[in-house]
Design an enzyme around this catalytic site. Structure first.
Site, PDB file in Angstrom:
ATOM      1  N   CYS A 126      -0.935   3.843  -6.409  1.00 37.85           N
ATOM      2  CA  CYS A 126      -1.816   3.185  -5.431  1.00 37.85           C
ATOM      3  C   CYS A 126      -1.987   1.753  -5.931  1.00 37.85           C
ATOM      4  O   CYS A 126      -2.202   1.537  -7.133  1.00 37.85           O
ATOM      5  CB  CYS A 126      -3.160   3.912  -5.391  1.00 37.85           C
TER       6      CYS A 126
ATOM      7  N   CYS B 140       0.865  -1.177   0.000  1.00 32.87           N
ATOM      8  CA  CYS B 140       0.000   0.000   0.000  1.00 32.87           C
ATOM      9  C   CYS B 140       0.907   1.233   0.000  1.00 32.87           C
ATOM     10  O   CYS B 140       1.726   1.392   0.916  1.00 32.87           O
ATOM     11  CB  CYS B 140      -0.864  -0.039   1.256  1.00 32.87           C
TER      12      CYS B 140
END
Ligand code: DGL
Length: 259
Positions: A183, A73
């Site tokens: 992302c 992440c």
């Protein structure tokens, strides 16, 4: 120790795009994936909250005996990995937007970065951007709403296309030739992005680099699994795992776990 699993976590199902790269490069490794979808998105949360959630995920993976943790992440990496490395002995691999290759290869001197607010506002991101993209036009775009649509199974919706169109517009105006996906949810948007973008714009993400780095660090710590057996691959979500299951396909099983 080398037979112990690699732990991977993300705010949700996006990090499965990184898990796929890791599994492809290291097919004998046991893995445990945590999708903290109950707390997604991390992007709009403050640094302290992101650290707290990252600690919770790390503690669970360590309690399951993980030998290395991949923070799959960008938002958690850019806000929490320094803290995690300071407080735990296990090696951590993080993921950051691939600004460097984009800045080195752009011919138009203009690149676009699609990432969360948490990543774009982090000190780590500003440092990398300053270091590698100095003198280039960098169009930063907060992808607000994209993670929510992916997490709720609306990836192929009209709302997704419309949102992406809005986010890409300033980048197209600036004539970018590289789009950086900052992302881990966004690699799943590549087919839609390709449809919306002119062909000459290259889309890059950091998935393969993370897998290579995971292998190198395991090698460096003498932690590569040397037994050639069918690996145990576990996937946990703290909400109904049906959307995660649709991203994994039939070959793997997503399960519910309360964490
Ligand atoms: N996959 C996370 C990332 O790479 C998503 C962030 C979020 O939950 O907002 O940044």
């Amino acid at each position: 120790m080398s037979k112990q699993p690699i732990g991977i976590f993300d705010s949700g199902i996006g990090g499965t795009s990184i898990w796929k790269e890791i599994h492809q490069l290291l097919p004998h490794e046991n893995t445990i994936y945590l999708a903290d979808s109950k707390n997604a998105p991390y992007g709009p949360k403050g640094k302290e909250a992101i650290i707290e959630l990252s600690v919770k995920n790390t503690e669970l993976l360590l309690s399951k005996g993980c030998k290395l943790i991949v923070v799959a992440c960008n938002t958690a990496t850019t806000n929490a990995i320094t803290y995690l490395r300071q407080h735990y002995e296990v090696p951590f691999i993080g993921i950051e937007p691939a600004i460097k290759p984009a800045a080195l290869q752009t011919k138009n001197n203009a690149i676009g970065i699609l990432a969360t607010k948490g990543t774009l506002s982090s000190a780590l991101f500003s440092k990398t951007s300053e270091l590698f993209a100095n003198g280039k036009t960098v169009i930063e775009q907060n992808g607000e709403g994209l993670v929510e649509l992916i997490e709720s199974g609306q990836i192929h919706s009209k709302a997704m296309r419309e949102l992406l169109q809005i986010y890409l517009e300033p980048m197209l105006k600036a004539q970018i030739d590289y789009l950086v996906l900052g992302c881990t949810h966004y690699p799943y948007l590549i087919p839609i992005l390709k449809d919306l973008l002119p062909k000459h714009i290259k889309i890059i993400d950091s998935g393969k680099a993370v897998a290579k780095q995971t292998k190198a660090v395991l090698e460096g710590h003498n932690l590569l699994n040397s037994t050639i057996s069918t690996p145990k691959l576990e996937f946990y979500s703290n909400i109904d795992p049906k959307v995660m299951q649709s991203f994994l396909g039939d070959a793997f099983k997503a399960e519910y776990l309360n964490f």
